[in-house]
Design an enzyme around this catalytic site. Structure first.
Site, PDB file in Angstrom:
ATOM      1  N   CYS A   1      52.967  33.629  21.706  1.00 40.94           N
ATOM      2  CA  CYS A   1      52.480  34.587  20.717  1.00 40.94           C
ATOM      3  C   CYS A   1      52.837  34.156  19.292  1.00 40.94           C
ATOM      4  CB  CYS A   1      53.096  35.950  21.011  1.00 40.94           C
ATOM      5  SG  CYS A   1      52.831  37.169  19.729  1.00 40.94           S
TER       6      CYS A   1
ATOM      7  N   TRP B   1      53.824  42.072  29.148  1.00 39.77           N
ATOM      8  CA  TRP B   1      54.509  40.781  29.306  1.00 39.77           C
ATOM      9  C   TRP B   1      55.614  40.899  30.342  1.00 39.77           C
ATOM     10  CZ3 TRP B   1      52.735  36.724  26.309  1.00 39.77           C
ATOM     11  CH2 TRP B   1      51.960  37.046  25.185  1.00 39.77           C
TER      12      TRP B   1
ATOM     13  N   TYR C   1      41.546  35.934  14.704  1.00 35.54           N
ATOM     14  CA  TYR C   1      41.237  36.921  15.727  1.00 35.54           C
ATOM     15  C   TYR C   1      39.917  37.636  15.438  1.00 35.54           C
ATOM     16  CZ  TYR C   1      45.811  36.337  17.834  1.00 35.54           C
ATOM     17  OH  TYR C   1      46.898  35.811  18.483  1.00 35.54           O
TER      18      TYR C   1
ATOM     19  N   THR D   1      53.925  45.289  22.964  1.00 39.02           N
ATOM     20  CA  THR D   1      53.811  44.012  22.268  1.00 39.02           C
ATOM     21  C   THR D   1      55.148  43.298  22.124  1.00 39.02           C
ATOM     22  OG1 THR D   1      54.161  44.988  20.073  1.00 39.02           O
ATOM     23  CG2 THR D   1      51.908  44.991  20.911  1.00 39.02           C
TER      24      THR D   1
END
Length: 351
Positions: free
Chosen positions: A52, A85, A183, A119
């Site tokens: 990330c 995750w 993105y 996140t």
């Protein structure tokens, strides 16, 4: 993902242009603890994924400042599912400090049924098991300004007071046009939205080419937070964004100034030695099923060019100013040479 990163919502599309969800847990860990979370060595755990770009910032800043002994780090694997995750790199798939298999558990400890993005990076309070913050932009600034009692000797000042106005302006443009710009290209829902995003991105990259042509670093005479924020996007550009996100006017390696600048940073301790190209490629190409339905991870590109001479020292300045570089990463935090061909057995970028 979240604002700085698309985790569970990474494949969301909108009718026209991609909009990042910027709702975070914004509690801050501060020196005076005025929000209930005081800086305290050993109390917190930084949870990251090397794949990330937003988490990679925190990894770099923690290493540059030498906070390893004060703030432990848990590393998630490169992919995730709808439940977030996971700690699949650890024995038994469980983080050895938090004793949880996925970071979602720490969000649920903070708020049962946590409704927002799960996140990384996230900082977890170890005694309670609760996520304190996942506000990635503030996390790194606070590591620089609130954790100073635990910085290593020779640590750089990554957010110098006298440069903050200029830095904030530059970092805002880098975020909106470059960090998030790739993105917007990759997750555009229409041709018009994609082309508008593509044009915005390359206008910004042309601006950076011009800005960096006569100066070694983005702001000031040594590395700052601004350089960290730009680097993590540049490190992923040719490996992922050029093809996967269709940011393909040029590769980074075809932009002479930015390519030399990126190599300069990559070869500086703290940058290239925290870059895991295998995790990066696996994350984007496997997780983004709407963009890459087959899940095939490309073998290229050739990454050997990252260690070529850059000649940026001729522009003056020095990476750490009056400070010093960090030492080698600890054995448990080294990137595998199999994942980054520029890394040696000690976890450092090859000379």
């Amino acid at each position: 993902m979240s604002d700085e990163h698309l985790t569970d919502r990474e494949s969301d599309y909108v009718a026209s242009s991609y909009e990042r969800d910027t709702r975070y847990l914004t509690s801050r860990i501060t020196r005076d603890g005025d929000e209930g979370w005081p800086v305290e060595p050993g109390r917190y755990r930084l949870v990251v994924a090397r794949a990330c770009p937003w988490a990679n910032r925190a990894i770099i800043v923690r290493r540059l400042l030498g906070l390893e002994a004060a703030l432990s780090m848990g590393i998630c694997g490169p992919t995730h599912d709808a439940n977030s995750w996971t700690f699949d790199l650890d024995p038994g798939g469980v983080d050895p400090v938090l004793r949880i298999p996925r970071i979602k558990d720490a969000y649920e400890a903070r708020e049962l049924g946590y409704p927002l993005g799960i996140t990384v990076p996230a900082i977890v309070d170890v005694p309670s098991g609760k996520v304190v913050t996942n506000d990635f932009a503030q996390i790194t600034l606070d590591l620089s300004t609130q954790w100073t009692d635990y910085h290593r000797d020779g640590a750089p000042d990554l957010y110098p007071a006298q440069l903050r106005d200029e830095m904030d302006e530059v970092m805002h443009r880098i975020y909106t046009e470059v960090n998030n710009g790739v993105y917007r290209c990759g997750f555009a829902g229409t041709q018009d939205a994609y082309e508008a995003s593509y044009d915005r991105l390359f206008v910004a990259l042309d601006w950076l080419e011009e800005r960096l042509a006569g100066r070694r670093y983005l702001v000031g005479e040594h590395i700052t937070e601004a350089d960290v924020r730009l680097f993590t996007t540049l490190a992923r550009f040719d490996a992922v964004y050029h093809g996967h996100f269709k940011c393909n006017r040029q590769k980074l390696s075809e932009l002479p100034v930015l390519w030399a600048y990126a190599r300069d940073l990559f070869q500086t301790p703290g940058f290239g030695d925290t870059t895991d190209f295998a995790h990066i490629k696996r994350h984007y190409y496997v997780v983004h099923k709407d963009v890459n339905p087959t899940g095939i991870v490309p073998r290229g590109p050739d990454l050997s060019g990252w260690t070529r001479p850059h000649s940026r020292e001729e522009l003056g300045g020095s990476p750490f100013g009056e400070g010093t570089p960090p030492g080698p990463p600890s054995e448990g935090e080294r990137v595998s040479p199999a994942h980054n061909p520029a890394i040696d057995a000690n976890g450092m970028v090859r000379a």
